[in-house]
Design a protein around this motif. Structure first.
Motif, short mmCIF file in Angstrom:
data_model
loop_
_atom_site.label_atom_id
_atom_site.label_comp_id
_atom_site.label_asym_id
_atom_site.label_seq_id
_atom_site.Cartn_x
_atom_site.Cartn_y
_atom_site.Cartn_z
N ILE A 493 -3.48 7.60 -10.65
CA ILE A 493 -4.64 8.47 -10.47
C ILE A 493 -4.44 9.34 -9.23
N PHE A 494 -3.90 8.76 -8.18
CA PHE A 494 -3.67 9.46 -6.92
C PHE A 494 -2.17 9.42 -6.59
N PRO A 495 -1.38 10.30 -7.22
CA PRO A 495 0.07 10.30 -6.98
C PRO A 495 0.41 10.97 -5.65
N HIS A 496 1.72 11.01 -5.40
CA HIS A 496 2.27 11.74 -4.25
C HIS A 496 1.83 11.14 -2.92
N ILE A 497 1.88 9.80 -2.84
CA ILE A 497 1.57 9.12 -1.59
C ILE A 497 2.82 9.17 -0.71
N PRO A 498 2.71 9.55 0.58
CA PRO A 498 3.88 9.60 1.44
C PRO A 498 4.43 8.20 1.71
N LEU A 499 5.64 8.15 2.18
CA LEU A 499 6.24 6.87 2.52
C LEU A 499 5.58 6.29 3.76
N ALA A 500 5.43 4.98 3.76
CA ALA A 500 4.82 4.32 4.91
C ALA A 500 5.75 4.43 6.12
N GLY A 501 5.15 4.52 7.29
CA GLY A 501 5.91 4.52 8.52
C GLY A 501 6.29 5.88 9.04
N ALA A 502 5.95 6.94 8.29
CA ALA A 502 6.27 8.28 8.78
C ALA A 502 5.46 8.63 10.01
N ILE A 503 4.27 8.04 10.14
CA ILE A 503 3.44 8.22 11.33
C ILE A 503 3.57 6.96 12.16
N SER A 504 3.93 7.10 13.40
CA SER A 504 4.20 5.96 14.26
C SER A 504 2.94 5.12 14.50
N GLY A 505 3.09 3.82 14.37
CA GLY A 505 2.01 2.89 14.73
C GLY A 505 1.21 2.35 13.56
N VAL A 506 1.02 3.14 12.51
CA VAL A 506 0.22 2.70 11.37
C VAL A 506 0.97 3.10 10.11
N SER A 507 0.90 2.23 9.08
CA SER A 507 1.70 2.49 7.87
C SER A 507 1.23 3.73 7.13
N LEU A 508 0.00 3.73 6.61
CA LEU A 508 -0.52 4.86 5.82
C LEU A 508 -1.96 5.16 6.27
N PRO A 509 -2.13 5.75 7.46
CA PRO A 509 -3.48 6.00 7.97
C PRO A 509 -4.10 7.25 7.34
#
Length: 552
Positions: A493-509
């Protein structure tokens, strides 16, 4: 029994004329009393006691020493006529007579009186008090009363009642030990004579019985179908149809259910006297009606119907958790386990998701519809869609475009773009605006408000009221049934989720619109980590992802 006392007596000798030559002799006169022989009498009868005393010039006084009380004591006089007391059990009375003669000490004697109880037996009487106007007919309440029974002893009472049906049909009677007895006139193929016996027992154990004859008339209709009481239930509830209160004169009967009105419901077995179904999803109050046909072993039939009012369940406008399984401390278990009750999978919208009449698709009770760039509905299996309508909350959500390029050389709605928190309509103070062309492709800045303005400017998915979701709105997308997976959101339903960890400190904020007021500053806002479902107060000058939302 006699009692004695000595009285000193001074005599003069005739030889010396009380003068000289003689001597004085001290003689003693004996004083005695006799209460008489012991007696045996019956309660409430008269008896007489007579005392004898010597010498004859004395006085008699009677007192009661022990036993059931007699009236009038103390009494004076040698002879007394008394009435034995009313007693419950055989008793003994001790009376004492004291005798006082002139110049002597008092003497006394006791008499024992055995009093026998003479219990009068009670009188048992049966009267029929219901129906008020006999004779009774099928389903009438018939009441027999023993309240007119009586106890002739003045100080007695009836202690217990015992009813017995000596002959007649089997009756449904709850107790046989009350003053009254009631039963329902049964279904009868022929008139029946009943013979009752009532035994009453008084407080001294005396018993008396009487008998009573009555007739119960036959019933014209020998099958009485009973579909049960009308019901009021909510959608999705399990409904039980029960015709076992039907009556026939034969030992066995069969049932057949059919639905008369309302949306078709799937009965577990329409040929059983007890059957069930789950009420369908309804939007307004709906009336269902069912009829049962009862057939006895001789082929005689009767029908009865009931109505079931089905109302919509108050589900609210928020999504459930997405948890559809129950667990003990270590393993998955059946959700009806009494040792681990009330788990999330047993409660709320998800617990009856398989019976929900959903508009679109989604795990358990989640219900999403795909929309194209003009906000028109497309097929559930379409791979070309621009936004999503949540059919539970009514909100429309942004669907990110495919991840392509490297920051900042990415499309406007690329899933990997991220922003600092600054909202022009917020009352929570200023926040740092992200630099242009840094974590997003904007030539202005990489702050939330700029991104909102750019999306609204292109009339994305037919709307210009896009905004950052509230904490509750964003949390409603989390599917906790996906624990252990990379992301707790439906990626179909909600595709195109970025990879976790691209933002420092939180996986998928992902940002919410709500400032985290910690009492000391307004420098943080809530984010929700889409990989764990946890929330966090996150500095506004740091960057996080965003998924815009709007009302329809």
């Amino acid at each position: 029994m006699k009692a004695f006392a000595l009285i000193p007596l001074i005599s003069c000798s005739l030889l010396s004329a009380c003068g000289g030559g003689g001597s004085d002799d001290n003689l003693a006169v004996e004083t005695s009393v006799n209460a008489g022989a012991d007696l045996s009498v019956i309660e409430k009868t008269e008896f007489t006691i007579t005392a004898q005393g010597s010498p004859a010039d004395g006085t008699f006084t009677w007192q009661q020493v022990s036993g059931p009380s007699l009236d009038g004591f103390p009494l004076d006089g040698a002879e007394q006529t008394l009435t034995a007391p009313d007693i419950k059990t055989d008793s003994n009375i001790v009376l004492r007579v004291s005798y006082q003669s002139s110049g002597s000490s008092a003497v006394s004697d006791d008499i024992s009186i055995s009093v026998s109880s003479n219990n009068q037996l009670p009188l048992a009487v049966i009267t029929q008090t219901l129906p008020v106007t006999p004779p009774s007919v099928y389903k009438d309440t018939v009441t027999l009363s023993g309240l007119e029974s009586s106890e002739p002893d003045e100080n007695g009472q009836i202690n217990s009642y015992l009813w017995q049906l000596l002959s007649g049909p089997d009756l449904n009677i709850t107790t046989f030990n009350e003053a009254t007895l009631s039963f329902s006139h049964p279904l009868l193929e022929s008139s029946e004579n009943l013979l009752w016996q009532l035994t009453v027992t008084d407080d001294e154990g005396g018993e008396a019985s009487t008998q009573y004859t009555m007739t119960l008339n036959k019933t014209n209709e020998l099958v009485d179908a009973n579909a049960g009481e009308d019901q009021n239930i909510e959608e999705f509830e399990q409904v039980t149809l029960d015709a076992t209160s039907s009556e026939t004169v034969t030992d066995t009967y069969q049932c057949k259910w059919q639905q008369l009105t309302g949306s078709a419901e799937a009965l577990t077995d329409s040929s059983q006297c007890i059957t069930t179904f789950f009420a369908s999803d309804v939007d307004t109050d709906t009336i269902l009606s069912f009829e049962v046909t009862v057939t006895d072993s001789k082929g005689r039939t009767d029908t009865d119907a009931l109505f079931i009012d089905v109302s919509p369940k108050s589900l609210g406008l928020i999504n459930d958790s997405g948890v559809g399984e129950c667990y003990n401390n270590t393993l998955r278990i059946n959700c009806d386990n009494d040792d681990f009750p009330g788990q999330d999978a047993e409660l709320g919208r998800d617990s009856f998701a398989n019976r929900l009449d959903k508009v679109g698709q989604g795990n358990l009770a989640f219900d999403y519809t795909k929309l194209n760039e003009f906000a028109d509905e497309v097929a559930d299996d379409s791979t070309n869609f621009s936004c999503i309508r949540d059919n539970v909350t009514g909100l429309v959500w942004e669907v990110k475009s495919g991840i392509s390029g490297s920051l900042p050389n990415t499309p406007l709605r690329d899933g990997q773009n991220h922003y600092t928190w600054n909202l022009s309509d917020a009352d929570s103070g200023a926040a740092t605006t992200g630099g242009a062309n840094t974590t997003c492709p904007s030539d202005t800045d990489c702050g939330l408000q700029t991104y909102i303005n750019e999306v609204n400017a292109v009339d994305f998915c037919g709307g210009t009221n896009w905004r950052v979701p509230t904490y509750t709105e964003l949390l409603g997308l989390i599917d906790y049934g996906k624990q252990g997976q990379r992301v707790l959101i439906d990626t179909s339903i909600f595709p195109h989720i970025p990879l976790a960890g691209a933002i420092s400190g939180v996986s998928l904020p992902y940002w919410t619109s709500q400032t985290a007021a910690d009492g000391t500053s307004l420098s943080q806002a809530y984010i929700i980590d889409m990989s764990s479902g946890n929330d966090l107060a996150y500095p506004k000058d740091k960057t996080a992802y965003v998924r815009l939302v709007r009302s329809r």
